[in-house]
Each structure stands twice: as structure tokens, then as C-alpha cells.
Design a protein around this motif. Structure first.
Motif: not given
Length: 284
Positions: A60-61, A64-65, A67-72
């Protein structure tokens, strides 16, 4: 194609099952017995759960790094490649390896760091990573300390079959093509050592009355193979058959040739957490 290209990435499946009932041991909460030592289902589950949780956090970390903070990441991306079966393989493998090392007085060196392995598995700081480091130290020591086995056509065919299962080598090689692929001296020496270790495990299984809960389908020797200029590959070699008898590494019939050694290897799994070494198992 030389064997080094065939085995550059390796993660092969194989092994068998020993019924607990076959040896008069049938406690449902026990995953495996090795002599008088038992390994509980709860412990196997806990090792896997810790590794899975750490892997999910790591993925997850990283996602997000990138693809952006909202990416899952997708649910599939969050699943660690290692299974509960892999954890049991480590526990039993470490136990058997330590017994062989003690009996044969083989020296053991600390060669692999748990922190580094944990990072490569995506599960740093876990018991899985520690088990992996312990196992591979034992594995490399046994590989160096046991007399190598003679590689017959039958043995080469069995190893090749496992590589095909793991999509490490293309299917369809003839016996001659298998001989050519395993002719590299560096590769041949390591494979001969792993075959010898499998035989030693077979002997230890007989001696220590090893038995496995039927809920686990296999037991495997997680093996490392160092490929010049390519790092380490990982694959598994059987030492038990599913009919609860000790295997002599029987040979599959070679399939008709559809690709020669120049066909190139298949794409094996990443060097992720699908096979790991481990620390000495303790009863729980």
C-alpha cells in the motif's frame, strides 16, 4: 541455451503428504510432527498472518508513493505469494536440517541477513523473514557439506519437470536437451548438491517419523541456485510422495520435443515471498 539462463529465475513446486494418522499421530491442532517435536496449526497461521499484514502495508505504501495518496492497489496485489504451506515447509525443513547438521558435524555460517531477505519478500521484520534467513544459512551449509549426488538422466528429468511446472524452462525437452541444459559446471554442481540434500531429508524422514496434517498438501525443500551474473534463483525439490512413502525422486516420462534449449525460459515468479528459509522450529 545454457542452464544458467534456464534457471535464472526459479520457484518450482513439488512435494508430498504424510498423514498424521499413518504414524499414530492425529491431533487436529498439530500441523506436523518431527520425532517428538510438534508444530501447531496456530503457529503456522500466526507466522503467515504476520507476513501477510506486513506485506499488505508495504505494498500500500509503495503504491501510494508511485500513484498518489488516493491510489489503492488491487486485492490481488495485496496478497503475499507465500502460503501457510510455505511456512510449514520452513519449520519442518529447519528442524530436519539442524538434525542432519548436528549428526554430520557440518559447520554453519551466517551468510544471509533476515533484514535483507525481509525487504526482498516485502515482509521485513517478520518471523517469516527470520525463518527464511535461518533456513538458507542451513541450506547453503548442507549444500557445501554433503557429498554431491550423481546426476543421472532420471534425476535431471525430475528437476527439469519441476522447472517446467514453475515456468522456468519450456516444456518438451528431450533427454539430450536436458543433458545439454544442465551441462554448465557451476549449475550441475549446485543441482547435484540439492539432490543429495533431498536424499538426506528422505533418510531423516524415515528416522524421525515425520508426519503432516492432511490439511497441508505438500512439504518442500526451498532451494537456492546461484546463477553467474544473475544473482540467486529459488526453486523447490521434493522429498516425500503423496502416498505417504519416501520418494526416490521418480522420473517423469520425457514429453516429445517441441522446443530446444534455445527456446528460452518461461517467466518464473518474482523473488517474492513464495518460498523462504527459516529458523529452527520449536514445539508449540
Amino acid at each position: 541455451m545454457r542452464a544458467r539462463r534456464v534457471i535464472a529465475a526459479a520457484s518450482v513446486a513439488a512435494l508430498g503428504v504424510l498423514s498424521l494418522a499413518a504414524c499414530g499421530k492425529s491431533a487436529p491442532g498439530i500441523a506436523a510432527y518431527v520425532g517428538d517435536t510438534s508444530y501447531s496449526v496456530d503457529r503456522v497461521d500466526a507466522i503467515h498472518a504476520e507476513a501477510q499484514a506486513k506485506y499488505e502495508t508495504t505494498v500500500r505504501a509503495a503504491f501510494k508513493q508511485q500513484n498518489g495518496p488516493s491510489a489503492s492497489p488491487s486485492p490481488e496485489m495485496l496478497q503475499i505469494g507465500a502460503t501457510k504451506q510455505d511456512m510449514l515447509n520452513l519449520l519442518v525443513g529447519i528442524d530436519l536440517a539442524k538434525r542432519i547438521i548436528a549428526e554430520k558435524k557440518i559447520p554453519v555460517q551466517d551468510q544471509l541477513a533476515a533484514d535483507e531477505l525481509g525487504e526482498s519478500f516485502g515482509a521485513p521484520g517478520t518471523e517469516y523473514a527470520r525463518l527464511a534467513a535461518d533456513w538458507y544459512d542451513l541450506f547453503l551449509s548442507l549444500q557445501a557439506g554433503l557429498p554431491p549426488a550423481e546426476l543421472t538422466d532420471d534425476l535431471r528429468a525430475t528437476v527439469y519437470d519441476k522447472m517446467v511446472e514453475g515456468k522456468v524452462a519450456p516444456p518438451g525437452w528431450t533427454v539430450e536437451q536436458q543433458r545439454e541444459a544442465f551441462a554448465d559446471p557451476a549449475i550441475a554442481q549446485q543441482v547435484a548438491a540439492v539432490v543429495a540434500l533431498s536424499a538426506a531429508f528422505q533418510d531423516e524422514v524415515k528416522r524421525e517419523d515425520v508426519s503432516v496434517n492432511p490439511r497441508y498438501s505438500t512439504l518442500e525443500i526451498p532451494a537456492l541456485l546461484q546463477v553467474p551474473n544473475s544473482g540467486f534463483g529459488r526453486y523447490n525439490l521434493p522429498y516425500l510422495e503423496q502416498d505417504s512413502t519416501v520418494s526416490d525422486i521418480s522420473t517423469p516420462e520425457p514429453v516429445p520435443s517441441t522446443a530446444g534449449p534455445d527456446a528460452g525460459p518461461g517467466t518464473g515468479p518474482d523473488a517474492g515471498p513464495d518460498a523462504g528459509p527459516g529458523t529452527e522450529g520449536t514445539a508449540s
